[in-house]
Design an enzyme around this catalytic site. Structure first.
Site, PDB file in Angstrom:
ATOM      1  N   LYS A  32       0.942  -1.198  -0.044  1.00 40.65           N
ATOM      2  CA  LYS A  32       0.058   0.194   0.006  1.00 40.65           C
ATOM      3  C   LYS A  32       1.182   1.281  -0.048  1.00 40.65           C
ATOM      4  CE  LYS A  32      -1.560   1.475   4.258  1.00 40.65           C
ATOM      5  NZ  LYS A  32      -1.220   2.916   4.492  1.00 40.65           N
ATOM      6  N   ASN A  33       2.024   1.362   0.866  1.00 40.00           N
ATOM      7  CA  ASN A  33       2.628   2.539   1.028  1.00 40.00           C
ATOM      8  C   ASN A  33       3.647   2.709  -0.198  1.00 40.00           C
ATOM      9  OD1 ASN A  33       1.226   2.916   3.358  1.00 40.00           O
ATOM     10  ND2 ASN A  33       2.824   2.590   4.821  1.00 40.00           N
ATOM     11  N   ARG A  57      -4.336  10.748   4.421  1.00 36.02           N
ATOM     12  CA  ARG A  57      -3.194  11.584   4.644  1.00 36.02           C
ATOM     13  C   ARG A  57      -2.317  11.606   3.500  1.00 36.02           C
ATOM     14  NH1 ARG A  57       0.119  12.491   7.204  1.00 36.02           N
ATOM     15  NH2 ARG A  57       0.144  14.585   8.180  1.00 36.02           N
ATOM     16  N   CYS A  94      -3.567  12.585  13.306  1.00 32.04           N
ATOM     17  CA  CYS A  94      -4.740  11.428  12.997  1.00 32.04           C
ATOM     18  C   CYS A  94      -4.267  10.607  14.422  1.00 32.04           C
ATOM     19  CB  CYS A  94      -4.012  10.490  11.745  1.00 32.04           C
ATOM     20  SG  CYS A  94      -2.484   9.806  11.836  1.00 32.04           S
ATOM     21  N   ARG A 132       1.651  14.403  12.814  1.00 36.64           N
ATOM     22  CA  ARG A 132       2.174  14.391  11.479  1.00 36.64           C
ATOM     23  C   ARG A 132       1.982  15.640  10.898  1.00 36.64           C
ATOM     24  NH1 ARG A 132      -0.095   9.090  10.062  1.00 36.64           N
ATOM     25  NH2 ARG A 132       1.317   9.467   8.344  1.00 36.64           N
ATOM     26  N   ASP A 192       5.331   0.831  11.825  1.00 38.96           N
ATOM     27  CA  ASP A 192       4.275   0.144  11.684  1.00 38.96           C
ATOM     28  C   ASP A 192       4.106  -1.415  12.042  1.00 38.96           C
ATOM     29  OD1 ASP A 192       3.432   2.351  10.276  1.00 38.96           O
ATOM     30  OD2 ASP A 192       4.121   1.874   8.154  1.00 38.96           O
ATOM     31  N   ARG A 195      -8.192  -0.333   5.468  1.00 38.00           N
ATOM     32  CA  ARG A 195      -7.754   0.458   5.074  1.00 38.00           C
ATOM     33  C   ARG A 195      -6.123  -0.003   4.395  1.00 38.00           C
ATOM     34  NH1 ARG A 195      -6.603   5.763   8.054  1.00 38.00           N
ATOM     35  NH2 ARG A 195      -5.636   5.981   6.176  1.00 38.00           N
TER      36      ARG A 195
HETATM   37  C1  EPZ Z   1       4.817   7.169   6.245  1.00 40.94           C
HETATM   38  O1  EPZ Z   1       4.133   8.049   6.687  1.00 40.94           O
HETATM   39  C2  EPZ Z   1       3.848   6.143   6.201  1.00 40.94           C
HETATM   40  N1  EPZ Z   1       2.710   6.357   5.524  1.00 40.94           N
HETATM   41  C3  EPZ Z   1       3.592   5.438   7.541  1.00 40.94           C
HETATM   42  O2  EPZ Z   1       2.577   4.567   7.474  1.00 40.94           O
HETATM   43  C4  EPZ Z   1       4.615   5.017   8.359  1.00 40.94           C
HETATM   44  O3  EPZ Z   1       4.377   4.708   9.708  1.00 40.94           O
HETATM   45  C5  EPZ Z   1       5.778   6.440   8.411  1.00 40.94           C
HETATM   46  O4  EPZ Z   1       5.998   6.717   6.914  1.00 40.94           O
HETATM   47  C6  EPZ Z   1       7.063   5.871   8.918  1.00 40.94           C
HETATM   48  O5  EPZ Z   1       7.442   5.088   8.489  1.00 40.94           O
HETATM   49  C7  EPZ Z   1       2.763   6.248   3.893  1.00 40.94           C
HETATM   50  O6  EPZ Z   1       3.570   5.709   3.358  1.00 40.94           O
HETATM   51  C8  EPZ Z   1       1.460   6.350   3.079  1.00 40.94           C
HETATM   52  P1  EPZ Z   1       7.014  10.501   7.999  1.00 40.94           P
HETATM   53  P2  EPZ Z   1       4.838   9.679   6.700  1.00 40.94           P
HETATM   54  O7  EPZ Z   1       6.802  11.857   7.262  1.00 40.94           O
HETATM   55  O8  EPZ Z   1       5.682   9.577   5.488  1.00 40.94           O
HETATM   56  C9  EPZ Z   1       8.008  13.600  11.442  1.00 40.94           C
HETATM   57  C10 EPZ Z   1       0.763   3.036   7.708  1.00 40.94           C
HETATM   58  O9  EPZ Z   1       0.442   2.529   9.109  1.00 40.94           O
HETATM   59  N2  EPZ Z   1       7.869  14.419  10.577  1.00 40.94           N
HETATM   60  O10 EPZ Z   1       8.122   9.588   7.666  1.00 40.94           O
HETATM   61  O11 EPZ Z   1       3.647  10.640   6.706  1.00 40.94           O
HETATM   62  C11 EPZ Z   1       6.784  12.817  11.729  1.00 40.94           C
HETATM   63  O12 EPZ Z   1       5.960  13.441  12.708  1.00 40.94           O
HETATM   64  C12 EPZ Z   1       1.157   4.307   8.087  1.00 40.94           C
HETATM   65  O13 EPZ Z   1       0.613   2.397   6.877  1.00 40.94           O
HETATM   66  C13 EPZ Z   1       8.214  15.836  10.690  1.00 40.94           C
HETATM   67  O14 EPZ Z   1       8.491  16.383  11.740  1.00 40.94           O
HETATM   68  O15 EPZ Z   1       5.650   9.763   7.976  1.00 40.94           O
HETATM   69  C14 EPZ Z   1       7.226  11.556  12.208  1.00 40.94           C
HETATM   70  O16 EPZ Z   1       7.763  11.480  13.522  1.00 40.94           O
HETATM   71  C15 EPZ Z   1       1.002   5.050   9.243  1.00 40.94           C
HETATM   72  N3  EPZ Z   1       7.982  16.846   9.551  1.00 40.94           N
HETATM   73  C16 EPZ Z   1       8.677  11.259  11.399  1.00 40.94           C
HETATM   74  O17 EPZ Z   1       8.994  12.700  10.876  1.00 40.94           O
HETATM   75  C17 EPZ Z   1       7.505  16.504   8.188  1.00 40.94           C
HETATM   76  O18 EPZ Z   1       7.335  17.291   7.363  1.00 40.94           O
HETATM   77  C18 EPZ Z   1       8.410  10.390  10.215  1.00 40.94           C
HETATM   78  O19 EPZ Z   1       7.205  10.705   9.666  1.00 40.94           O
HETATM   79  C19 EPZ Z   1       7.173  15.033   8.072  1.00 40.94           C
HETATM   80  C20 EPZ Z   1       7.387  14.106   9.105  1.00 40.94           C
END
Ligand code: EPZ
Length: 425
Positions: A22-23, A93, A117, A122, A308, A400
């Site tokens: 999915k991701n 998202r 969320c 996020r 995850d 989902r």
């Molecule tokens: C992706 O989300 C995945 N979603 C998430 O999977 C997964 O948990 C996550 O990566 C981490 O591996 C998809 O691929 C659709 P991040 P993403 O930006 O990209 C911080 C699932 O269950 N951050 O890598 O949105 C953030 O708060 C989902 O399938 C900032 O500070 O996650 C977090 O602490 C849930 N500023 C860390 O970085 C930003 O601009 C990693 O988040 C962006 C992120």
């Protein structure tokens, strides 16, 4: 609203196939907006999030079609509408990953700011910092991110934050850089396999990307990308969830369509606590004949232990022999499953981003509430191990990310029924 009624304990046995990730599919579908001509995406799973992404792509002028063999064809027909509205991004998202492709291809994008969320705040500040470094002008208007640019310019872009890199932020900047003028170097890029898969897709369309899968990705901008055919990688989180299903039920499952090199940290932990994980018939066999041991586990960016799979491993360790410690270093508040697992008798003590787990011999079935995708998966896994009936409510969360989960577990010997809870109440 559907619930899953699980009759435990179950000992799962048999063979199961992992779907496409999915991701990986979500950002790849968004990247199809960069192309001239159709793209054919193979192995995109049939999930609610994928349907939401299709709806968004169609709003943005793409035509999408599922062929009889399951392959998804995406063709951009009209580039006039560059607005990804709140109603669509709110549902999912990952809609944010249209920002980079639409901006790079159309010179403008208006994308609703995704809110928080169940797993935390996020933020998307790093996405925006990255796109600004490539020359975009960005402001917020009525809850929408409004981005404009002439042709983007290659640059050195740093994507590190307090919790490591950002997966979808890397996807956005990577997509935008493919059509920029000149060379972009992304430092502190996400190393997740889903990003490497996206880069492989972009390269097949004519992009010039190297270093994907490492923290430094280099992109030589090109003038044009052309639609192509691409097969999505297997879903490592679904595979990891099935591995935990084998272990928590003291069963034996052969998992097909799995990339063990994408799951090194999870496999290492499973072996460390006493599970058997062996390559078998082109897939992997996971078994746990005896009670597993406790361990210490910390989530990290790839190739570290994935956030995850944190909830699923918490379910597993709640019946291990001894005390375990889980620390969440990506989403420090991703613990909504803790109180629900406790309803099944798990002995969990949370201190900030750490949970101490006193392993119990058994869990006892109870009604529980799903809160997000992976937490829901953890509750289903716990229900498989628990004595008696576990009812997981609000199960739409699990739909989902996992296709027909009850049918697939039932084929392995589980007893799970889907019921429409509104009719029961
Ligand atoms: C992706 O989300 C995945 N979603 C998430 O999977 C997964 O948990 C996550 O990566 C981490 O591996 C998809 O691929 C659709 P991040 P993403 O930006 O990209 C911080 C699932 O269950 N951050 O890598 O949105 C953030 O708060 C989902 O399938 C900032 O500070 O996650 C977090 O602490 C849930 N500023 C860390 O970085 C930003 O601009 C990693 O988040 C962006 C992120």
């Amino acid at each position: 609203m559907d619930s899953l009624v699980i009759e435990g304990p179950a000992r799962l046995r048999g063979t199961i196939r992992v779907n496409g990730a999915k991701n990986a599919a979500l950002p790849i579908m968004a990247a199809a907006l960069l192309a001239e001509g159709p793209s054919l995406i193979r192995d995109a799973p049939n999930l609610q999030d994928i349907s939401s992404q299709i709806e968004l792509l169609e709003k943005l002028g793409a035509r999408t079609q599922r062929r009889p063999d399951g392959a998804m064809e995406i063709t951009v027909q009209d580039e006039n509408d560059s607005h990804a509205p709140y109603e669509l991004v709110r549902k999912m998202r990952a809609g944010i990953c249209v920002l980079g492709p639409v901006l790079a291809k159309r010179g403008r994008a208006r994308v609703s700011m995704p809110g928080g969320c169940a797993i935390g705040d996020r933020p998307i500040d790093i996405h925006l910092r990255g796109l600004r470094a490539l020359g975009a002008t960005i402001h917020l208007d009525g809850g929408d991110i409004v981005a404009t640019a002439g042709r983007l310019r290659g640059a050195e872009v740093f994507l590190g934050g307090n919790f490591g890199s950002t997966v979808l932020g890397t996807a956005n900047v990577l997509c935008a850089a493919t059509l920029a003028h000149g060379k972009t170097t992304i430092e502190c890029a996400a190393c997740e396999p889903e990003i490497a898969d996206l880069a492989d897709y972009l390269n097949a369309m004519g992009a010039r990307i190297t270093g994907q899968g490492t923290p430094r990705i280099t992109v030589e901008g090109v003038d044009k990308l052309t639609g192509c055919e691409h097969r999505i990688i297997p879903d490592r989180i679904e595979a990891g969830t099935f591995m935990v299903a084998a272990a928590i039920s003291h069963g034996q499952i052969e998992i097909q369509n799995v990339r063990l090199d994408h799951l090194l940290a999870a496999v290492d932990k499973l072996r460390a606590i006493g599970a058997i994980v062996e390559p078998s018939n082109g897939g992997v066999m996971v078994a746990a004949p005896r009670r597993l041991l406790a361990t210490i586990l910390t989530t990290q960016p790839h190739p570290g232990f994935p956030t995850d799979l944190q909830a699923q491993f918490m379910a597993l360790l709640s019946i291990a022999n001894g005390n375990s410690i889980i620390t969440e270093k990506i989403f420090p508040d991703r613990f909504l499953h803790v109180a629900e697992l406790a309803r099944l008798g798990a002995r969990l003590h949370r201190e900030g981003a750490t949970v101490i787990i006193e392993g119990e011999r058994t869990l006892i079935g109870a009604p529980v509430m799903a809160s997000d995708l992976r937490a829901s998966a953890a509750l289903v896994l716990a229900g498989l191990a628990a004595d008696g009936i576990t009812t997981v409510n609000r199960v739409y969360h699990i739909d989902r990310g996992y296709e027909k989960i009850e049918e697939r577990f039932n084929a392995l010997g589980a007893k799970i029924r889907r019921v429409d809870q509104t009719q029961v109440e």
